[in-house]
Design a protein around this motif. Structure first.
Motif: not given
Length: 227
Positions: A103-111, A128-140, A157-162
């Motif tokens: 997007t035009d306004t990507p998020t830095e930090g955990p998503v 990780e928002g800047s790299e779209a790299r999985l850091t935890a999960g998936p969970f249910v 610490k969560i920077s964005e929710r989707l």
């Protein structure tokens, strides 16, 4: 590389993408979370009518409901066998992280990404928002349990929710600041797969990630009384 991508973990989608030029050659998205079979066949036929032929099939492997998820994976495997090209799998929520990154306004930090898991639960993971790299999960888990699971895995610490989970349970999970990003879209799954390859990470096999047992159970075997 030309990638045919399919995802049926939530609402179904199909796309044909030239990942080198970042061009979406054809794409179709269902407007609901049901009728995956009815959507996938005709959508694949239309997308594959493009004169450009795919080099690779990538299917979203979930997590997702049992029946819907296997529709997309089976379709991807069938195309791969018919065309004689490899079929690989990638976690479906990677598509949402990749869409945000582009997007035009990507998020830095955990998503935090949350999807509908039925049974009043959500599938969720952290990227990780800047790299779209999985850091935890998936969970249910149930929505009220998500915060505890994240804390147990050091994700406080969560920077964005989707995702659809925030549409369904905003009172518990909070709301998403990106209302337009709800379900995985196949074109972004293709871009995410290309990013994995470019980073030197191998794509997995098209094996579904259910996270729990299906609702259906085999009938118990009854011992005959006949001798």
């Amino acid at each position: 590389m030309i990638v045919l991508s399919i995802d049926t973990s939530q609402a179904a989608s199909v796309a044909l993408v030239d990942t080198e030029s970042a061009t979406v050659l054809a794409a179709e998205q269902a407007d609901d979370q049901r009728r995956h079979v009815e959507f996938c066949g005709p959508a694949l036929a239309r997308v594959l009518s493009n004169q450009v032929r795919p080099d690779l099939v990538v299917t979203g492997i979930g997590p997702g409901p049992f029946t819907g998820l296997r529709v997309g994976i089976a379709a991807g495997i069938a195309v791969g066998q018919a065309r004689g090209i490899p079929v690989k799998g990638l976690l479906s929520q990677a598509a949402l992280a990749e869409e945000l990154r582009r997007t035009d306004t990507p998020t830095e930090g955990p998503v935090l990404i949350a999807a509908d898991a039925r049974r009043r639960e959500v599938y969720f993971s952290v990227y990780e928002g800047s790299e779209a790299r999985l850091t935890a999960g998936p969970f249910v888990a149930k929505p009220a349990e998500v915060a505890d699971v994240l804390e147990a895995h050091g994700q406080t610490k969560i920077s964005e929710r989707l995702g659809r989970g925030f549409v369904l349970y905003p009172d518990v999970l909070g709301s998403s600041g990106r209302a337009e990003i709800v379900d995985p879209r196949a074109e972004f799954l293709a871009f995410a797969a290309a990013g994995e390859i470019a980073s030197g990470r191998e794509l997995g096999e098209p094996v579904p990630e259910y996270l729990r047992e299906p609702d259906a159970r085999s009938a118990p075997v009854r011992e005959s009384t006949l001798r």
